[in-house]
Design an enzyme around this catalytic site. Structure first.
Site, PDB file in Angstrom:
ATOM      1  N   ARG A   1      -2.152  -6.071  -7.811  1.00 55.48           N
ATOM      2  CA  ARG A   1      -0.867  -7.474  -7.971  1.00 55.48           C
ATOM      3  C   ARG A   1      -1.294  -8.230  -8.759  1.00 55.48           C
ATOM      4  O   ARG A   1       0.164  -9.104  -9.853  1.00 55.48           O
ATOM      5  CB  ARG A   1      -1.665  -7.349  -6.532  1.00 55.48           C
ATOM      6  CG  ARG A   1      -1.122  -6.666  -5.419  1.00 55.48           C
ATOM      7  CD  ARG A   1      -1.241  -7.244  -4.176  1.00 55.48           C
ATOM      8  NE  ARG A   1      -2.580  -7.173  -4.125  1.00 55.48           N
ATOM      9  CZ  ARG A   1      -3.722  -7.429  -2.917  1.00 55.48           C
ATOM     10  NH1 ARG A   1      -3.512  -7.546  -2.571  1.00 55.48           N
ATOM     11  NH2 ARG A   1      -5.093  -6.959  -3.135  1.00 55.48           N
TER      12      ARG A   1
ATOM     13  N   SER B   1      -3.385  -8.054   2.968  1.00 57.03           N
ATOM     14  CA  SER B   1      -3.915  -7.130   4.996  1.00 57.03           C
ATOM     15  C   SER B   1      -4.124  -8.671   5.117  1.00 57.03           C
ATOM     16  O   SER B   1      -3.360  -9.082   6.508  1.00 57.03           O
ATOM     17  CB  SER B   1      -4.655  -6.277   4.408  1.00 57.03           C
ATOM     18  OG  SER B   1      -4.176  -5.084   3.971  1.00 57.03           O
TER      19      SER B   1
ATOM     20  N   HIS C   1       0.824  -1.455   0.054  1.00 53.28           N
ATOM     21  CA  HIS C   1      -0.181   0.150   0.183  1.00 53.28           C
ATOM     22  C   HIS C   1       0.915   1.542   0.131  1.00 53.28           C
ATOM     23  O   HIS C   1       0.611   2.357  -0.783  1.00 53.28           O
ATOM     24  CB  HIS C   1      -0.910   0.016   1.746  1.00 53.28           C
ATOM     25  CG  HIS C   1      -2.240  -0.858   1.269  1.00 53.28           C
ATOM     26  ND1 HIS C   1      -2.206  -1.837   2.451  1.00 53.28           N
ATOM     27  CD2 HIS C   1      -3.027  -1.181   0.588  1.00 53.28           C
ATOM     28  CE1 HIS C   1      -3.208  -2.664   2.301  1.00 53.28           C
ATOM     29  NE2 HIS C   1      -3.842  -2.488   0.911  1.00 53.28           N
TER      30      HIS C   1
ATOM     31  N   LYS D   1     -16.703  -7.229   3.861  1.00 57.99           N
ATOM     32  CA  LYS D   1     -15.696  -7.337   3.716  1.00 57.99           C
ATOM     33  C   LYS D   1     -14.694  -8.050   4.891  1.00 57.99           C
ATOM     34  O   LYS D   1     -14.131  -9.515   4.425  1.00 57.99           O
ATOM     35  CB  LYS D   1     -15.198  -6.835   2.862  1.00 57.99           C
ATOM     36  CG  LYS D   1     -14.335  -6.970   2.093  1.00 57.99           C
ATOM     37  CD  LYS D   1     -13.998  -6.535   0.302  1.00 57.99           C
ATOM     38  CE  LYS D   1     -12.731  -7.192  -0.242  1.00 57.99           C
ATOM     39  NZ  LYS D   1     -12.002  -6.502  -1.201  1.00 57.99           N
TER      40      LYS D   1
HETATM   41  P1  ADP Z   1      -9.701  -3.358  -1.006  1.00 58.20           P
HETATM   42  O1  ADP Z   1     -10.866  -3.628   0.046  1.00 58.20           O
HETATM   43  O2  ADP Z   1     -10.594  -1.716  -1.796  1.00 58.20           O
HETATM   44  O3  ADP Z   1      -9.398  -4.350  -1.682  1.00 58.20           O
HETATM   45  P2  ADP Z   1      -6.751  -3.298  -0.085  1.00 58.20           P
HETATM   46  O4  ADP Z   1      -6.593  -2.833   1.838  1.00 58.20           O
HETATM   47  O5  ADP Z   1      -6.809  -5.024   0.438  1.00 58.20           O
HETATM   48  O6  ADP Z   1      -8.460  -2.842   0.152  1.00 58.20           O
HETATM   49  O7  ADP Z   1      -6.623  -2.935  -1.172  1.00 58.20           O
HETATM   50  C1  ADP Z   1      -6.625  -1.696  -1.101  1.00 58.20           C
HETATM   51  C2  ADP Z   1      -5.455  -1.335  -2.843  1.00 58.20           C
HETATM   52  O8  ADP Z   1      -4.327  -1.565  -2.492  1.00 58.20           O
HETATM   53  C3  ADP Z   1      -6.236  -1.723  -3.188  1.00 58.20           C
HETATM   54  O9  ADP Z   1      -6.217  -1.401  -4.585  1.00 58.20           O
HETATM   55  C4  ADP Z   1      -5.452  -3.260  -4.050  1.00 58.20           C
HETATM   56  O10 ADP Z   1      -5.181  -3.516  -5.390  1.00 58.20           O
HETATM   57  C5  ADP Z   1      -4.094  -2.625  -3.645  1.00 58.20           C
HETATM   58  N1  ADP Z   1      -2.883  -2.883  -3.037  1.00 58.20           N
HETATM   59  C6  ADP Z   1      -3.347  -4.007  -1.922  1.00 58.20           C
HETATM   60  N2  ADP Z   1      -1.933  -4.950  -1.522  1.00 58.20           N
HETATM   61  C7  ADP Z   1      -0.862  -3.841  -2.503  1.00 58.20           C
HETATM   62  C8  ADP Z   1       0.365  -4.545  -3.043  1.00 58.20           C
HETATM   63  N3  ADP Z   1       0.486  -5.696  -2.095  1.00 58.20           N
HETATM   64  N4  ADP Z   1       0.953  -3.844  -4.047  1.00 58.20           N
HETATM   65  C9  ADP Z   1       0.024  -3.057  -5.032  1.00 58.20           C
HETATM   66  N5  ADP Z   1      -1.328  -2.824  -4.519  1.00 58.20           N
HETATM   67  C10 ADP Z   1      -1.878  -3.731  -2.997  1.00 58.20           C
END
Ligand code: ADP
Length: 161
Positions: free
Chosen positions: A90, A127, A16, A40
């Site tokens: 990803r 996460s 992130h 979720k």
């Molecule tokens: P959501 O529930 O909205 O998917 P996340 O917190 O899981 O929320 O992810 C938020 C954003 O960050 C999404 O666009 C996800 O693809 C991106 N993201 C999550 N982990 C990574 C990572 N390791 N590298 C790049 N982008 C990531």
């Protein structure tokens, strides 16, 4: 240009943070919006905790703002008058989900979604994975930023399996 990066950030990872740093260079103002998404994920970290973690990580980034929102991303985007949405990609599973969201958001409002390809260093990070590691007693160095590792580990490692 003003961009909106919505997500759950439960908790924020190095993946992130890397997307936030790269996105902040692409726009004048980047709003990182923490969704409540109660259905979720189990809300391991409250919105307030996630907000404080993200604020700590971005305190030296002058054009980055951290907020929370509930409801649809497009309503948040309209309220804030952002120019585009920003998301990280990803892998193929992200693509399938993101394609659907981006198409629906554009159909409803005309707003575009810009994607940043995850760094190969962090494309395996989520996460969910981070929570699983720490709940089982393992430290999180190399998975989440060092500045928040102790706080995140402390909280997750007390959760009963
Ligand atoms: P959501 O529930 O909205 O998917 P996340 O917190 O899981 O929320 O992810 C938020 C954003 O960050 C999404 O666009 C996800 O693809 C991106 N993201 C999550 N982990 C990574 C990572 N390791 N590298 C790049 N982008 C990531």
């Amino acid at each position: 240009m003003k961009a909106l990066f919505p997500g759950t950030f439960n908790p924020p990872t190095l993946g992130h943070l890397e997307i936030i740093q790269r996105a902040a260079r692409l726009c004048d103002h980047l709003v990182v919006a923490i969704g409540e998404s109660p259905h979720k994920y189990a809300a391991t970290f409250s919105v307030e905790e996630r907000m404080s973690l993200l604020r700590a990580l971005t305190k030296d980034m002058d054009n980055v703002e951290i907020i929370s929102f509930s409801g649809l991303v497009i309503d948040c985007a309209k309220d804030l008058k952002v120019d585009f949405l920003l998301r990280g990609l990803r892998n193929g599973s992200d693509f399938d989900y993101e394609y659907q969201m981006a198409a629906a958001n554009r159909q409803m409002t005309g707003i575009e979604t810009v994607f940043l390809a995850a760094s190969p260093l962090y494309s395996h990070l989520s996460s969910t994975l981070i929570r699983e590691i720490a709940v089982n007693g393992h430290r999180l160095h190399g998975f989440i930023p060092d500045a928040i590792e102790a706080e995140v580990f402390a909280k997750l490692s007390t959760i009963t399996k």
